[in-house]
Motif scaffolding. Structure first.
Motif, PDB file in Angstrom:
ATOM      1  N   SER A  64      -2.790   5.952  -5.975  1.00  0.00           N
ATOM      2  CA  SER A  64      -1.625   5.639  -5.123  1.00  0.00           C
ATOM      3  C   SER A  64      -0.330   6.168  -5.736  1.00  0.00           C
ATOM      4  O   SER A  64       0.651   6.368  -5.038  1.00  0.00           O
ATOM      5  CB  SER A  64      -1.515   4.131  -4.892  1.00  0.00           C
ATOM      6  OG  SER A  64      -1.082   3.500  -6.082  1.00  0.00           O
TER       7      SER A  64
ATOM      8  N   HIS B 230      -4.445   0.951  -7.228  1.00  0.00           N
ATOM      9  CA  HIS B 230      -5.356   2.090  -7.439  1.00  0.00           C
ATOM     10  C   HIS B 230      -4.567   3.252  -8.040  1.00  0.00           C
ATOM     11  O   HIS B 230      -3.511   3.608  -7.526  1.00  0.00           O
ATOM     12  CB  HIS B 230      -5.997   2.523  -6.117  1.00  0.00           C
ATOM     13  CG  HIS B 230      -7.210   3.381  -6.332  1.00  0.00           C
ATOM     14  ND1 HIS B 230      -7.133   4.649  -6.869  1.00  0.00           N
ATOM     15  CD2 HIS B 230      -8.524   3.150  -6.106  1.00  0.00           C
ATOM     16  CE1 HIS B 230      -8.358   5.159  -6.953  1.00  0.00           C
ATOM     17  NE2 HIS B 230      -9.218   4.266  -6.499  1.00  0.00           N
TER      18      HIS B 230
ATOM     19  N   VAL C 187      -3.792   2.975   0.569  1.00  0.00           N
ATOM     20  CA  VAL C 187      -4.346   2.823  -0.789  1.00  0.00           C
ATOM     21  C   VAL C 187      -3.537   1.753  -1.518  1.00  0.00           C
ATOM     22  O   VAL C 187      -2.303   1.840  -1.559  1.00  0.00           O
ATOM     23  CB  VAL C 187      -4.224   4.146  -1.590  1.00  0.00           C
ATOM     24  CG1 VAL C 187      -4.952   4.030  -2.911  1.00  0.00           C
ATOM     25  CG2 VAL C 187      -4.740   5.321  -0.791  1.00  0.00           C
TER      26      VAL C 187
ATOM     27  N   GLU D 149      -8.539   1.646   1.919  1.00  0.00           N
ATOM     28  CA  GLU D 149      -9.491   1.807   0.809  1.00  0.00           C
ATOM     29  C   GLU D 149      -9.182   0.726  -0.218  1.00  0.00           C
ATOM     30  O   GLU D 149      -8.427   0.959  -1.166  1.00  0.00           O
ATOM     31  CB  GLU D 149      -9.314   3.227   0.229  1.00  0.00           C
ATOM     32  CG  GLU D 149     -10.373   3.669  -0.716  1.00  0.00           C
ATOM     33  CD  GLU D 149     -11.751   3.698  -0.126  1.00  0.00           C
ATOM     34  OE1 GLU D 149     -11.909   3.962   1.083  1.00  0.00           O
ATOM     35  OE2 GLU D 149     -12.684   3.412  -0.879  1.00  0.00           O
TER      36      GLU D 149
ATOM     37  N   TYR E 196       0.829  -1.215   0.000  1.00  0.00           N
ATOM     38  CA  TYR E 196       0.000   0.000   0.000  1.00  0.00           C
ATOM     39  C   TYR E 196       0.861   1.261   0.000  1.00  0.00           C
ATOM     40  O   TYR E 196       2.046   1.228   0.343  1.00  0.00           O
ATOM     41  CB  TYR E 196      -0.893   0.034   1.252  1.00  0.00           C
ATOM     42  CG  TYR E 196      -1.953  -1.037   1.261  1.00  0.00           C
ATOM     43  CD1 TYR E 196      -3.211  -0.811   0.718  1.00  0.00           C
ATOM     44  CD2 TYR E 196      -1.692  -2.298   1.810  1.00  0.00           C
ATOM     45  CE1 TYR E 196      -4.176  -1.799   0.716  1.00  0.00           C
ATOM     46  CE2 TYR E 196      -2.657  -3.294   1.812  1.00  0.00           C
ATOM     47  CZ  TYR E 196      -3.907  -3.037   1.259  1.00  0.00           C
ATOM     48  OH  TYR E 196      -4.857  -4.008   1.257  1.00  0.00           O
TER      49      TYR E 196
END
Ligand code: HSE
Length: 433
Positions: free
Chosen positions: A277, A274, A270, A429, A245
């Motif tokens: 990020s 994604h 995140v 998330e 993340y």
């Protein structure tokens, strides 16, 4: 075609953004004139302190800001002061005096935007505020126009360049927040008083404005959950990397039941998959999922004089075009009172780091607490920090669960004799959880 010979503009404020706008209007004079149909004429520049030297024709400068909003020869006021007082009164007076307004003021739009846009609409004027959110990134207009047929099922923003710069450096260098903040201030990225940025107020105001555009009504800012980045420790970045993340300060809004939205600002894990990020440094981004458009992301420079000037001048050209066409302003009003759901009802993944006594049964006791609160675990990291003192550290990643259950689990964990401290928790998330 209008008989107008020029678009007469008054500036309120001449700081980083104001001087950027001034320079852009000079450098791109021919293009701006061509796009509007007549030239922009800067009539007055209102500043607070006349003793500070400014590199402009001194006869333009005044410290009588009221005289600008009351000057009948001025067509458009650029409000680039920020904050509520005296910006609110000045914008209101300008609109009542039949002047269109372009503002970069997120706090004003987050708290008084609905009232002021209605005032503009009643007067058939423009009130544009593209620069209030995301600096130079076009966000308000595309969400208001091109995307307005969609139901926005989620909107996620990196809306503060200062925080994103700090988090990027903490991630890359393993540095502490205080160290990076000092550097950011020396480089001029962070304000001398960084509270608004670091504690998430700036992100909150910007999220409120985007919420009003995406959902048609402003929420009360007190209904938006806010947590800044000031409590973040460098350890969280190490575990984020191990778990796959990045840590970002996000503003997130999504519709929930009964016409409400759940809006929140907090540092967030995140996943690398994604797109948000990988938005680094002073850049900002807004990612949203619309029911027909699908996933879409806007990104670019979210702060600084030149990018913000780009948004202000774009709005000013819009005002000029409306005047050239003798048309009414294009202010699209939004309401107030959008209901917000409590963060307790959030369903999210969570990251938790705790210190424990390195002894038998610890893990079993902790697992029991999670189980009782219906919190299911997805991943875990464990290490002995101090073998002599028998101190261990455990990091958990949970599947999605209710915030109130997770918070209750933390309350119960604190009661266990084997748990020495709750070091950190962050929301995650991640749709895979
Ligand atoms: N202070 C803001 C930021 C820029 O750091 O993003 C102005 O909105």
């Amino acid at each position: 075609m209008s008989q107008q010979k020029s678009l007469r503009v008054g500036f309120l404020g001449f700081g980083t953004v104001g001087s950027g706008v001034f320079r852009m209007l000079q450098d791109n004079y021919a293009a701006v004139t061509d796009r509007i149909g007549f030239p922009v004429e800067i009539v007055k520049i209102g500043i607070r302190d006349l003793s500070k030297s400014r590199d402009v024709d001194q006869s333009l400068l005044t410290d009588d800001l009221e005289s600008i909003v009351n000057d009948p020869s001025i067509d458009v006021v650029l409000e680039l002061i920020g904050g509520i007082d005296p910006a609110e009164k000045l914008v209101e007076t300008a609109l009542l005096n039949k002047k269109s307004v372009v503002t970069a003021n997120k706090e004003l739009m987050a708290k008084q935007g609905s009232r002021l846009v209605h005032l503009a609409k009643e007067g058939q004027l423009d009130l544009h505020f593209e620069a209030a959110v995301g600096g130079g990134i076009p966000l308000i207009q595309p969400i208001k126009h091109q995307l307005s047929g969609n139901d926005v099922l989620k909107l996620i923003g990196i809306l503060n360049g200062t925080c994103n710069y700090i988090l990027t450096r903490m991630d890359l260098e393993g540095s502490d927040l205080a160290e990076v903040l000092k550097d950011a201030q020396a480089l001029g990225f962070a304000e001398a008083d960084p509270t608004n940025d670091v504690e998430g107020f700036d992100t909150l105001y910007k999220l409120a404005v985007l919420t009003a555009i995406a959902y048609g009504k402003l929420p009360d800012v007190s209904g938006i959950y806010r947590q800044g980045i000031s409590g973040l420790k460098s350890e969280e970045f190490k575990y984020a990397e191990i778990l796959g993340y990045k840590i970002k300060l996000l503003g997130i809004v999504e519709p929930v039941a009964d016409g409400k939205v759940l809006a929140r600002v907090h540092p967030t894990f995140v996943p690398l998959s994604h797109p948000i990020s990988s938005v680094n440094g002073v850049n900002n981004a807004v990612w949203l999922h619309g029911d027909f458009v699908g996933d879409i992301m806007f990104s670019g420079k979210g702060a600084g004089g030149d990018p913000t000037a780009s948004a202000v001048v774009g709005d000013l050209i819009d005002v000029g075009r409306n005047m050239a066409a003798n048309g009414p302003g294009s202010a699209i009003p939004f309401g107030v009172g959008l209901e917000t759901e409590s963060i307790n009802e959030l369903s999210s993944g969570y990251y938790l780091r705790i210190r424990v006594n390195d002894q038998p049964k610890v893990l079993g006791e902790i697992a029991m607490v999670f189980g009782e609160q219906e919190v299911s675990l997805s991943a875990m990291e464990m290490k002995v920090l101090d073998p002599l003192a028998k101190v261990g550290e455990i990091v958990f990643l949970t599947h999605k669960c209710k915030e109130k259950n997770f918070q209750q689990a933390i309350t119960e964990l604190k009661k266990l004799a084997s748990v020495r401290s709750i070091e950190a928790f962050l929301r995650v998330e991640d749709d895979r959880l």
